[in-house]
Scaffold this motif. Structure first.
Motif, mmCIF file in Angstrom:
data_model
loop_
_atom_site.group_PDB
_atom_site.id
_atom_site.type_symbol
_atom_site.label_atom_id
_atom_site.label_comp_id
_atom_site.label_asym_id
_atom_site.label_seq_id
_atom_site.Cartn_x
_atom_site.Cartn_y
_atom_site.Cartn_z
ATOM 1 N N ASN A 249 0.827 -1.214 0.000
ATOM 2 C CA ASN A 249 0.000 0.000 0.000
ATOM 3 C C ASN A 249 0.854 1.253 0.000
ATOM 4 O O ASN A 249 0.519 2.230 -0.669
ATOM 5 C CB ASN A 249 -0.929 0.022 1.219
ATOM 6 N N VAL A 250 1.950 1.218 0.762
ATOM 7 C CA VAL A 250 2.841 2.383 0.835
ATOM 8 C C VAL A 250 3.442 2.649 -0.543
ATOM 9 O O VAL A 250 3.468 3.786 -1.015
ATOM 10 C CB VAL A 250 3.951 2.161 1.891
ATOM 11 N N LEU A 251 3.903 1.601 -1.211
ATOM 12 C CA LEU A 251 4.478 1.767 -2.546
ATOM 13 C C LEU A 251 3.423 2.240 -3.543
ATOM 14 O O LEU A 251 3.692 3.093 -4.375
ATOM 15 C CB LEU A 251 5.120 0.463 -3.032
ATOM 16 N N GLN A 252 2.206 1.709 -3.451
ATOM 17 C CA GLN A 252 1.139 2.111 -4.372
ATOM 18 C C GLN A 252 0.787 3.590 -4.223
ATOM 19 O O GLN A 252 0.405 4.233 -5.183
ATOM 20 C CB GLN A 252 -0.116 1.257 -4.147
ATOM 21 N N ILE B 127 1.654 1.828 -8.758
ATOM 22 C CA ILE B 127 1.747 3.277 -8.572
ATOM 23 C C ILE B 127 0.891 3.944 -9.638
ATOM 24 O O ILE B 127 1.056 3.691 -10.822
ATOM 25 C CB ILE B 127 3.206 3.759 -8.673
ATOM 26 N N THR B 128 -0.019 4.776 -9.203
ATOM 27 C CA THR B 128 -0.905 5.439 -10.160
ATOM 28 C C THR B 128 -0.508 6.894 -10.403
ATOM 29 O O THR B 128 -0.887 7.471 -11.404
ATOM 30 C CB THR B 128 -2.374 5.398 -9.675
ATOM 31 N N GLU B 129 0.235 7.472 -9.480
ATOM 32 C CA GLU B 129 0.638 8.868 -9.664
ATOM 33 C C GLU B 129 2.026 8.925 -10.297
ATOM 34 O O GLU B 129 3.056 8.860 -9.629
ATOM 35 C CB GLU B 129 0.604 9.645 -8.352
ATOM 36 N N ILE B 130 2.043 8.986 -11.622
ATOM 37 C CA ILE B 130 3.270 9.030 -12.411
ATOM 38 C C ILE B 130 3.384 10.452 -12.962
ATOM 39 O O ILE B 130 2.511 10.912 -13.689
ATOM 40 C CB ILE B 130 3.219 7.996 -13.550
ATOM 41 N N LEU C 228 11.623 4.191 1.268
ATOM 42 C CA LEU C 228 11.199 3.151 0.327
ATOM 43 C C LEU C 228 12.357 2.565 -0.471
ATOM 44 O O LEU C 228 12.141 1.672 -1.286
ATOM 45 C CB LEU C 228 10.185 3.744 -0.668
ATOM 46 N N HIS C 229 13.562 3.024 -0.241
ATOM 47 C CA HIS C 229 14.669 2.714 -1.151
ATOM 48 C C HIS C 229 14.926 1.212 -1.296
ATOM 49 O O HIS C 229 15.013 0.701 -2.412
ATOM 50 C CB HIS C 229 15.948 3.439 -0.743
#
Length: 121
Positions: free
Chosen positions: A4-7, A31-34, A109-110
């Motif tokens: 969820n955090v990555l998404q 990920i939807t925000e590109i 997130l790295h």
């Protein structure tokens, strides 16, 4: 959960030089925000200021001059820039290209981004 955090992460891609694999990477993570954006320095600055979380360049077309100042800026802001294998970028090489691409994150997130990249690239 981590997924969820990555998404929910926002990923920057090159406005003019984005590779299909970079878009595929974002989609595979959900990920939807590109966010397309010019200049690697601007994208790193936006991550440093908290306006995004991830920036991936999978190709080897950038030079050390594209990453040296952003590397310091993101480090000072608490983020991280490595090559796509998670190794510290090396400067003053004979060939001044970032042959193994680079990854910039807010640092939180790295590790997960590097692991996800290793599955794709």
């Amino acid at each position: 959960s981590l997924e969820n955090v990555l998404q929910k992460a926002r990923i920057f891609i090159s406005r003019n030089h984005a590779l299909p694999a970079e878009l595929e990477f974002a989609e595979n993570l959900g990920i939807t925000e590109i966010i397309p954006c010019g200049s690697s320095g601007i994208k790193v600055g936006l991550i440093a200021s908290g306006e995004g979380e991830i920036y991936v360049v999978s190709g080897g077309n950038t030079g050390e001059w594209d990453t040296c100042a952003p590397d310091i800026i993101i480090h000072e802001a608490g983020g991280i820039m490595t090559d796509m294998q998670g190794r510290k970028l090396v400067y003053n090489k004979k060939l001044l290209k970032n042959e193994n691409g680079f990854v910039v994150t807010n640092n939180l997130l790295h590790e997960d981004v590097i692991l996800a990249l290793k599955k794709i690239f």
